[in-house]
Design a protein around this motif. Structure first.
Motif, PDB file in Angstrom:
ATOM      1  N   ILE A 241     -35.956  -7.181  -6.321  1.00  0.00           N
ATOM      2  CA  ILE A 241     -34.581  -6.696  -6.495  1.00  0.00           C
ATOM      3  C   ILE A 241     -34.551  -5.174  -6.432  1.00  0.00           C
ATOM      4  CG2 ILE A 241     -32.591  -6.618  -8.042  1.00  0.00           C
ATOM      5  CD1 ILE A 241     -33.687  -9.399  -9.091  1.00  0.00           C
ATOM      6  N   GLY A 242     -35.275  -4.531  -7.332  1.00  0.00           N
ATOM      7  CA  GLY A 242     -35.324  -3.077  -7.311  1.00  0.00           C
ATOM      8  C   GLY A 242     -35.620  -2.498  -8.679  1.00  0.00           C
ATOM      9  N   VAL A 243     -35.825  -1.203  -8.690  1.00  0.00           N
ATOM     10  CA  VAL A 243     -36.077  -0.487  -9.934  1.00  0.00           C
ATOM     11  C   VAL A 243     -34.894  -0.667 -10.886  1.00  0.00           C
ATOM     12  CG1 VAL A 243     -36.481   1.818 -10.922  1.00  0.00           C
ATOM     13  CG2 VAL A 243     -37.581   1.174  -8.778  1.00  0.00           C
ATOM     14  N   SER A 244     -33.701  -0.826 -10.336  1.00  0.00           N
ATOM     15  CA  SER A 244     -32.506  -1.010 -11.165  1.00  0.00           C
ATOM     16  C   SER A 244     -32.548  -2.302 -11.963  1.00  0.00           C
ATOM     17  CB  SER A 244     -31.247  -0.985 -10.299  1.00  0.00           C
ATOM     18  OG  SER A 244     -31.272  -2.063  -9.377  1.00  0.00           O
ATOM     19  N   CYS A 245     -33.404  -3.227 -11.593  1.00  0.00           N
ATOM     20  CA  CYS A 245     -33.631  -4.466 -12.354  1.00  0.00           C
ATOM     21  C   CYS A 245     -34.895  -4.333 -13.200  1.00  0.00           C
ATOM     22  CB  CYS A 245     -33.750  -5.656 -11.413  1.00  0.00           C
ATOM     23  SG  CYS A 245     -34.312  -7.172 -12.212  1.00  0.00           S
ATOM     24  N   GLY A 246     -35.984  -3.877 -12.601  1.00  0.00           N
ATOM     25  CA  GLY A 246     -37.275  -3.837 -13.283  1.00  0.00           C
ATOM     26  C   GLY A 246     -37.312  -2.934 -14.502  1.00  0.00           C
ATOM     27  N   LEU A 247     -36.734  -1.746 -14.405  1.00  0.00           N
ATOM     28  CA  LEU A 247     -36.779  -0.804 -15.527  1.00  0.00           C
ATOM     29  C   LEU A 247     -35.989  -1.298 -16.740  1.00  0.00           C
ATOM     30  CD1 LEU A 247     -37.694   1.800 -16.833  1.00  0.00           C
ATOM     31  CD2 LEU A 247     -35.795   2.961 -15.680  1.00  0.00           C
ATOM     32  N   PRO A 248     -34.722  -1.675 -16.586  1.00  0.00           N
ATOM     33  CA  PRO A 248     -34.026  -2.153 -17.784  1.00  0.00           C
ATOM     34  C   PRO A 248     -34.622  -3.452 -18.326  1.00  0.00           C
ATOM     35  CG  PRO A 248     -32.603  -2.370 -15.867  1.00  0.00           C
ATOM     36  CD  PRO A 248     -33.820  -1.610 -15.432  1.00  0.00           C
ATOM     37  N   LEU A 249     -35.214  -4.280 -17.453  1.00  0.00           N
ATOM     38  CA  LEU A 249     -35.868  -5.498 -17.922  1.00  0.00           C
ATOM     39  C   LEU A 249     -37.077  -5.155 -18.790  1.00  0.00           C
ATOM     40  CD1 LEU A 249     -35.902  -8.576 -17.890  1.00  0.00           C
ATOM     41  CD2 LEU A 249     -37.290  -8.457 -15.805  1.00  0.00           C
ATOM     42  N   LEU A 250     -37.882  -4.193 -18.359  1.00  0.00           N
ATOM     43  CA  LEU A 250     -39.016  -3.750 -19.163  1.00  0.00           C
ATOM     44  C   LEU A 250     -38.544  -3.200 -20.511  1.00  0.00           C
ATOM     45  CD1 LEU A 250     -42.042  -3.127 -19.547  1.00  0.00           C
ATOM     46  CD2 LEU A 250     -41.607  -0.935 -18.417  1.00  0.00           C
ATOM     47  N   LEU A 251     -37.502  -2.396 -20.489  1.00  0.00           N
ATOM     48  CA  LEU A 251     -36.975  -1.833 -21.738  1.00  0.00           C
ATOM     49  C   LEU A 251     -36.411  -2.926 -22.639  1.00  0.00           C
ATOM     50  CD1 LEU A 251     -35.309   1.369 -20.273  1.00  0.00           C
ATOM     51  CD2 LEU A 251     -37.480   1.204 -21.525  1.00  0.00           C
ATOM     52  N   TYR A 252     -35.787  -3.932 -22.045  1.00  0.00           N
ATOM     53  CA  TYR A 252     -35.292  -5.073 -22.821  1.00  0.00           C
ATOM     54  C   TYR A 252     -36.452  -5.796 -23.510  1.00  0.00           C
ATOM     55  CZ  TYR A 252     -33.627  -9.769 -23.822  1.00  0.00           C
ATOM     56  OH  TYR A 252     -33.353 -10.957 -24.446  1.00  0.00           O
TER      57      TYR A 252
ATOM     58  N   ALA B 160     -45.530  -0.451 -16.627  1.00  0.00           N
ATOM     59  CA  ALA B 160     -45.466  -1.835 -17.110  1.00  0.00           C
ATOM     60  C   ALA B 160     -46.866  -2.365 -17.391  1.00  0.00           C
ATOM     61  CB  ALA B 160     -44.745  -2.719 -16.096  1.00  0.00           C
ATOM     62  N   LEU B 161     -47.802  -2.103 -16.487  1.00  0.00           N
ATOM     63  CA  LEU B 161     -49.173  -2.579 -16.687  1.00  0.00           C
ATOM     64  C   LEU B 161     -49.814  -1.963 -17.925  1.00  0.00           C
ATOM     65  CD1 LEU B 161     -50.425  -2.697 -12.996  1.00  0.00           C
ATOM     66  CD2 LEU B 161     -49.919  -4.648 -14.496  1.00  0.00           C
ATOM     67  N   ALA B 162     -49.408  -0.754 -18.282  1.00  0.00           N
ATOM     68  CA  ALA B 162     -49.916  -0.119 -19.501  1.00  0.00           C
ATOM     69  C   ALA B 162     -49.449  -0.864 -20.753  1.00  0.00           C
ATOM     70  CB  ALA B 162     -49.472   1.346 -19.558  1.00  0.00           C
TER      71      ALA B 162
ATOM     72  N   ILE C  25     -42.512  -6.817 -12.715  1.00  0.00           N
ATOM     73  CA  ILE C  25     -43.008  -6.435 -11.388  1.00  0.00           C
ATOM     74  C   ILE C  25     -42.266  -7.205 -10.300  1.00  0.00           C
ATOM     75  CG2 ILE C  25     -45.033  -6.473  -9.872  1.00  0.00           C
ATOM     76  CD1 ILE C  25     -46.711  -5.857 -12.423  1.00  0.00           C
ATOM     77  N   ALA C  26     -42.047  -8.484 -10.505  1.00  0.00           N
ATOM     78  CA  ALA C  26     -41.292  -9.283  -9.529  1.00  0.00           C
ATOM     79  C   ALA C  26     -39.866  -8.761  -9.406  1.00  0.00           C
ATOM     80  CB  ALA C  26     -41.286 -10.752  -9.944  1.00  0.00           C
ATOM     81  N   GLY C  27     -39.218  -8.471 -10.533  1.00  0.00           N
ATOM     82  CA  GLY C  27     -37.861  -7.927 -10.499  1.00  0.00           C
ATOM     83  C   GLY C  27     -37.799  -6.593  -9.773  1.00  0.00           C
ATOM     84  N   THR C  28     -38.835  -5.786  -9.964  1.00  0.00           N
ATOM     85  CA  THR C  28     -38.881  -4.475  -9.313  1.00  0.00           C
ATOM     86  C   THR C  28     -38.996  -4.600  -7.802  1.00  0.00           C
ATOM     87  OG1 THR C  28     -39.867  -3.463 -11.285  1.00  0.00           O
ATOM     88  CG2 THR C  28     -40.143  -2.286  -9.194  1.00  0.00           C
ATOM     89  N   PHE C  29     -39.883  -5.492  -7.331  1.00  0.00           N
ATOM     90  CA  PHE C  29     -40.118  -5.579  -5.891  1.00  0.00           C
ATOM     91  C   PHE C  29     -39.187  -6.542  -5.168  1.00  0.00           C
ATOM     92  CE2 PHE C  29     -44.137  -3.604  -7.185  1.00  0.00           C
ATOM     93  CZ  PHE C  29     -44.082  -2.499  -6.362  1.00  0.00           C
TER      94      PHE C  29
END
Length: 104
Positions: free
Chosen positions: A86-97, A64-66, A80-84
């Motif tokens: 909630i979890g990777v299950s939130c952070g990853l699809p949010l980044l892709l969105y 994400a920082l990249a 990053i907030a969603g990842t820590f």
């Protein structure tokens, strides 16, 4: 359904599913953080999953920082907030969105 909408739907699922288990446990155990980590390392399988998720979260944050200049600080902070929180299950699809939204 477009990929953008699919990623958004997966973000929502990534919030609902983990929290549907975590919130009842948290309420029942009065937010016992030490108990949470004791359960997260209670046996080799739980420890393996804890490390797997932890390393995945770290990789996601680095990835994400990249994309900071491409997406902007606000979106990366949300990922990053969603990842820590909630979890990777939130952070990853949010980044892709966010990436899909900016590509459109």
């Amino acid at each position: 359904m477009s990929r953008k909408h699919l990623y958004l739907a997966l973000t929502v699922i990534g919030i609902i599913m983990p929290y549907s288990y975590f919130v009842p446990w948290f309420l029942e155990n009065a937010g016992d953080v030490a108990g949470f980590f004791a359960l997260a390392t209670a046996n080799p399988i739980a420890t393996m999953l804890t490390w797997d998720i932890g390393v995945s979260a770290l990789v996601l944050v680095v990835f994400a920082l990249a994309h900071l200049t491409q997406l902007g600080v606000g979106k990366i902070v949300a990922v990053i907030a969603g990842t820590f929180l909630i979890g990777v299950s939130c952070g990853l699809p949010l980044l892709l969105y966010f990436r899909e939204s900016d590509a459109a």
